[in-house]
Design an enzyme around this catalytic site. Sequence first.
Site, PDB file in Angstrom:
ATOM      1  N   HIS A 168      -3.254  -5.441   0.770  1.00  0.00           N
ATOM      2  CA  HIS A 168      -2.504  -5.743   1.120  1.00  0.00           C
ATOM      3  C   HIS A 168      -3.284  -7.573   1.193  1.00  0.00           C
ATOM      4  O   HIS A 168      -4.026  -7.893   1.606  1.00  0.00           O
ATOM      5  CB  HIS A 168      -3.744  -5.465   2.149  1.00  0.00           C
ATOM      6  CG  HIS A 168      -3.394  -3.800   2.767  1.00  0.00           C
ATOM      7  ND1 HIS A 168      -2.766  -3.295   3.225  1.00  0.00           N
ATOM      8  CD2 HIS A 168      -3.618  -3.189   2.035  1.00  0.00           C
ATOM      9  CE1 HIS A 168      -2.551  -1.973   3.926  1.00  0.00           C
ATOM     10  NE2 HIS A 168      -3.974  -1.344   2.945  1.00  0.00           N
ATOM     11  N   CYS A 197       0.415  -1.449  -0.122  1.00  0.00           N
ATOM     12  CA  CYS A 197      -0.300  -0.123  -0.055  1.00  0.00           C
ATOM     13  C   CYS A 197       1.219   1.228  -0.207  1.00  0.00           C
ATOM     14  O   CYS A 197       2.023   1.673  -0.641  1.00  0.00           O
ATOM     15  CB  CYS A 197      -1.142   0.080   1.029  1.00  0.00           C
ATOM     16  SG  CYS A 197      -2.669   1.506   0.837  1.00  0.00           S
ATOM     17  N   GLU A 199      -2.006  -9.287   3.158  1.00  0.00           N
ATOM     18  CA  GLU A 199      -1.983 -10.225   4.507  1.00  0.00           C
ATOM     19  C   GLU A 199      -3.087 -10.520   5.281  1.00  0.00           C
ATOM     20  O   GLU A 199      -2.317 -11.925   5.845  1.00  0.00           O
ATOM     21  CB  GLU A 199      -0.326  -8.528   5.693  1.00  0.00           C
ATOM     22  CG  GLU A 199      -1.474  -8.415   6.417  1.00  0.00           C
ATOM     23  CD  GLU A 199      -1.342  -7.063   5.160  1.00  0.00           C
ATOM     24  OE1 GLU A 199      -1.651  -5.184   5.478  1.00  0.00           O
ATOM     25  OE2 GLU A 199      -1.128  -6.878   3.707  1.00  0.00           O
TER      26      GLU A 199
END
Length: 548
Positions: free
Chosen positions: A516, A380, A518
């Site tokens: 993102h 990001c 994750e």
Amino acid sequence: MRVNYIFVTGGVVSSLGKGIATASLAAVLEARGLSVTIIKLDPYINMDPGTISPVQHGEVFITEDGAETDLDLGHYERFIRTKMRHHNNFTAGKIYADVLRKERRGDYLGATIQIIPHVTDTIKKWLIAGAFGHDVLLVEIGGTVGDIESLPFLEAIRQMVMEVNREQTLYIHLTLVPFIAVSGELKTKPTQHSVKELLSIGIQPDILICRSDRVISNSERKKISLFCNVPKQAIIALQDVDSIYKIPALLKDQGLDNYICKRFNLNCPEANLSDWEEVIYYQEHPIGEVTVGMVGKYIELVDAYKSVTEALKHAGIKNRFIVNIRLINSQDVEKLGIEKTLKGLDAILVPGGFGYRGVEGKILSAQYARENNIPYFGICLGMQVALIEFARHVAGMPEANSTEFVTNCKCPVIALITECKDENGIFITHNDNTNLGGTMRLGNQACYLIKGSLTHQIYGKSTILERHRHRYEVNNMLLKHITHAGLSCVGFSKKNNLVEVIEYPNHPWFIGSQFHPEFNSTPREGHPLFIGFIKAAIEYQHRHNKLI
């Protein structure tokens, strides 16, 4: 379809690990072939945690459908395979807003609006709706029993007995059994008082999960059973462990899942935890270790980057390497310099964030990684600072910046979605109504990868779905100057007008993603980008050691 409800409350102190305990129990029940989901009830008045400081509340977890939710939903997704959505997290603010909206519409026909029944009825209605299609719904109530903010939620779950029958409801209370060093004893009195507080609300816990830093003896369990009116076999000891992924096995070994299935009259096979056994085996039998520097601005609270740190650990498990995470304040990089902050790292990761504070330190980190062939992963804002750095120092654009940091920037390589132009200088067609959250891009978005790129090779496919949370984008009007200087844009949004992934081909591993990844990483599968990142860190370490 009959749904069974498990309500999890906490007592004595906060931060006992209700979220992890709830997720671990859900994992064991799922391993028995049951369809399981989880709802988190948060007692704060905010509509959601989207605008709460990460230092105060921890990370904001983004669901597939774009909801900004509590970080516990990240734990839920990492432990069970059910994907969380907006209806898996309710705050007091969201509940009250719904009640007030109905009152303004006249839905209550002139009635006096009260906590009971209007607020509690709304909570119950949303819980029943969220449970639809599942065998078991676990409900975690945020906060600690005794907090004034939690009372409407506790009253609602007390009333659930009358809504869905006692045989379909079960109450679990998580408490602390502290060790007093002076006397050399574990003390059960805090647990007794916490249960007494719960009883005063009208809830008798069926199961007690007792947190401690050591094993709780049989005699102490008997004592807790006697004074708390809970069967001894329903007193579960949960001592500290070195890995949260050991907790499902700890719960199963004490027969918690058998007790629950018997209580609900569920006929299902024994839990198969082989996936979790494999995770623990690889975690405990590493063949090496690497050090990753995570350069951020919220490092005083590790939970601010919870999903990122967990994703790095998952990638370590998949590579059979311990990942040591060095948390680096980006402002320290600015003040103390690279020598004192970034030396000795095998890889550098810059996670997402908002605001100008510490940004120049992140830009320095990206430059250091690029110039020294150190694996770099920008997520990001981490991708955006890498692009700004490249524009300034390679593409001949020394005033390159983002309009987030410099409003009247002369060279806005990053800009608001509504400010971005294409290469012909025409505004990209986005407005406040285009995406959920106004100009904020939230949730799953399709990304198309360029064949032959490193990212395409890592994913092994051309179309991916990843979660977003940002409102600033790469400004396509200035993109040609940057790509001509050697930076590659290898991932684009559905209409090919928004840059999603960048790479630097003249580097062993230099990737930035606007999304993102994750949020899609789990201990059992990991995530392709994080696995590739740690593999690159291992290779860098080997190359570096040979040079030494």
